[in-house]
Design a protein around this motif. Structure first.
Motif, mmCIF file in Angstrom:
data_model
loop_
_atom_site.group_PDB
_atom_site.id
_atom_site.type_symbol
_atom_site.label_atom_id
_atom_site.label_comp_id
_atom_site.label_asym_id
_atom_site.label_seq_id
_atom_site.Cartn_x
_atom_site.Cartn_y
_atom_site.Cartn_z
ATOM 1 N N THR A 127 29.591 30.732 36.001
ATOM 2 C CA THR A 127 29.375 29.939 37.017
ATOM 3 C C THR A 127 30.472 29.337 37.671
ATOM 4 O O THR A 127 30.329 29.304 39.160
ATOM 5 C CB THR A 127 28.529 28.693 36.466
ATOM 6 N N GLN A 183 29.290 28.215 26.620
ATOM 7 C CA GLN A 183 30.746 28.511 27.439
ATOM 8 C C GLN A 183 30.876 29.659 28.188
ATOM 9 O O GLN A 183 31.467 29.502 29.418
ATOM 10 C CB GLN A 183 31.783 28.482 26.215
ATOM 11 N N TYR A 191 28.960 29.011 31.566
ATOM 12 C CA TYR A 191 29.741 28.136 32.385
ATOM 13 C C TYR A 191 30.907 28.560 32.989
ATOM 14 O O TYR A 191 31.129 28.405 34.267
ATOM 15 C CB TYR A 191 30.098 26.758 31.117
ATOM 16 N N PRO A 219 36.350 21.170 27.459
ATOM 17 C CA PRO A 219 35.837 21.891 28.452
ATOM 18 C C PRO A 219 36.773 22.162 29.722
ATOM 19 O O PRO A 219 37.486 21.265 30.142
ATOM 20 C CB PRO A 219 34.559 20.955 29.000
#
Length: 241
Positions: free
Chosen positions: A19, A13, A16, A108
């Motif tokens: 990113t 996570q 992510y 998410p």
């Protein structure tokens, strides 16, 4: 430039989010300095050595100390930083209001919602660059954010700045009247000769003393009570306009 801290105990996570933050910078042309912490304890141990953050992205479900508990600790010292919670469940809304959370993002995290949030916060931060009080001590030039100062006080031939973190007090040899002259033009009130208080850090004013956010009390002289009240009211009216 916006300074962001990510506090997330799940490495996939955290990667992510990093990113997404990199992608947002490329697409928006904005700049961000990003630090990633693996736990609340990691954040508390390391963050004091870093420049002040503009935005905290906090996972709520973490180990021994969760994101909400961390937010309450941070908010006790920093009223300015923006806090966004990352969570898999949406049942922390009431507690979130207590720490002035900007928003909750459900995992998410969705790119469009996240990018819109980052752009809004970045614009707000860059429009309201923090002001600093700058002084020289021991041959070095130092700066302290005005909003983090509780009060300045004369100590003989020295000036002492008490800050909101409750642990650090700056002290250097200088003429207090020069420091007070600069501060009183930037949201501070001269309580008496040798004591200048940050109006934004006052929580209540009594006839003989005023209370600061850290629970400390400062004496209010009879001749300053009305003027302090007026300055306090004017300050918050100005912010509301």
């Amino acid at each position: 430039m916006i300074h962001i801290a990510v506090c997330e105990d799940e490495e996939p996570q955290a990667d992510y989010l990093k990113t997404l933050l990199d992608r947002w910078q490329k697409l928006s042309g904005s700049r961000a300095l990003v630090d990633v912490y693996s736990s609340a304890e990691h954040f508390l141990f390391q963050a004091e050595e870093r420049p002040p953050y503009d935005l905290l992205l906090l996972d709520i479900q973490m180990g021994e100390m969760n994101g909400m508990e961390l937010a309450k600790k941070v908010r006790g010292k920093d009223k300015r930083v923006k806090i966004v919670f990352l969570t898999g469940v949406a049942d922390y809304a009431i507690e979130g209001y207590e720490v002035g959370a900007e928003q909750y993002l459900l995992k998410p995290v969705k790119e469009p919602e996240f990018f819109a949030l980052l752009s809004r916060i970045s614009e707000d931060v860059n429009q309201k660059e923090p002001e600093y009080f700058v002084f020289e001590s021991n041959g070095r030039v130092n700066r302290v954010m005005l909003g983090e100062i509780l009060y300045a006080e004369a100590d003989g031939h020295y000036v002492v700045l008490k800050t909101a973190d409750g642990e650090k007090a700056w002290r250097w040899k200088a003429n207090f009247s020069d420091a007070a002259a600069e501060l009183t033009g930037k949201g501070f009130f001269l309580m008496r000769r040798g004591l200048c208080v940050n109006i934004s850090r006052i929580t209540q004013i009594g006839k003989t003393e005023c209370e600061l956010e850290n629970g400390e009390f400062l004496p209010v002289s009879k001749g300053k009570y009305q003027a302090l009240n007026e300055a306090f009211i004017a300050y918050y009216r100005g912010r509301a306009e």
